[in-house]
Design an enzyme around this catalytic site. Structure first.
Site, short mmCIF file in Angstrom:
data_model
loop_
_atom_site.label_atom_id
_atom_site.label_comp_id
_atom_site.label_asym_id
_atom_site.label_seq_id
_atom_site.Cartn_x
_atom_site.Cartn_y
_atom_site.Cartn_z
N ASP A 64 1.13 -1.26 0.16
CA ASP A 64 -0.01 0.22 -0.28
C ASP A 64 1.08 1.10 -0.30
O ASP A 64 1.06 1.11 0.72
CB ASP A 64 -1.36 -0.50 0.92
N ILE A 65 0.49 2.06 -0.25
CA ILE A 65 1.07 3.11 -0.52
C ILE A 65 0.76 3.97 0.65
O ILE A 65 2.31 5.11 0.99
CB ILE A 65 0.67 4.40 -2.01
N ASN A 85 -12.38 -3.52 2.62
CA ASN A 85 -13.37 -2.34 2.91
C ASN A 85 -14.08 -2.79 2.14
O ASN A 85 -14.06 -2.84 0.77
CB ASN A 85 -13.01 -0.73 3.07
N GLN A 125 -14.49 2.40 1.14
CA GLN A 125 -14.05 1.78 -0.39
C GLN A 125 -13.48 2.79 -1.34
O GLN A 125 -14.12 3.56 -1.63
CB GLN A 125 -14.64 0.53 -0.78
N HIS A 142 -9.89 -6.17 -2.93
CA HIS A 142 -8.93 -6.03 -2.44
C HIS A 142 -8.90 -6.47 -0.98
O HIS A 142 -9.42 -6.06 -0.45
CB HIS A 142 -7.75 -4.17 -2.58
N HIS A 158 -7.05 -5.86 2.26
CA HIS A 158 -5.43 -5.25 3.13
C HIS A 158 -5.35 -6.44 3.76
O HIS A 158 -5.98 -7.26 4.84
CB HIS A 158 -5.85 -4.29 4.52
#
Ligand code: 5GP
Length: 115
Positions: free
Chosen positions: A31-32, A88, A95, A101, A103
């Protein structure tokens, strides 16, 4: 027709990402904006917009996806101390990308309940 999301572009390698795992079923990248020392996103290569869509439209794919998520966590060495998997789903859960996706969040003591 489903919108072309950021994660479609990351999967096609049009946008760079720190990829930690790829196989026939799943694609995983960091994750960024990490919320913990380890924060990885795992997407199935077969696209669904949300957790609910995948579960309802392709129950067989759910098992393959779950196994892929567990394998990514194992490869990252997270099994001993543990980790959290979060989907999410929808606006109340914030979301922001309409491509399912998971996490994987780990590397610190996580609070409960989540915010
Ligand atoms: P959501 O809020 O939809 O559950 O999660 C979307 C996640 O995508 C967020 O945690 C956000 O930090 C991450 N994200 C947003 N843009 C990028 C990007 O360009 N690259 C990567 N690797 N992650 C991103």
């Amino acid at each position: 027709m489903a919108e072309d999301t950021l994660f479609d572009k990351i999967l096609r390698k049009e946008i760079p990402a720190d990829v930690v795992h790829e196989d026939d079923e799943v694609f995983a990248f960091r994750d960024i904006n990490p919320q913990a020392p380890t924060h990885v996103l795992v997407i199935p290569k077969a696209k669904y917009e949300s957790f609910a869509d995948l579960a309802e439209q392709d129950p067989d794919a759910v098992g393959r996806y779950m196994r892929g998520i567990a394998q990514v966590a194992r490869n990252l060495g997270l099994e001993q101390n543990g980790y959290r998997v979060v989907f999410n789903t929808g606006p109340d859960a914030q979301q922001t990308v309409q491509y399912i996706h998971a996490h994987i969040i780990a590397g610190r003591q996580l609070g409960w309940p989540p915010g």
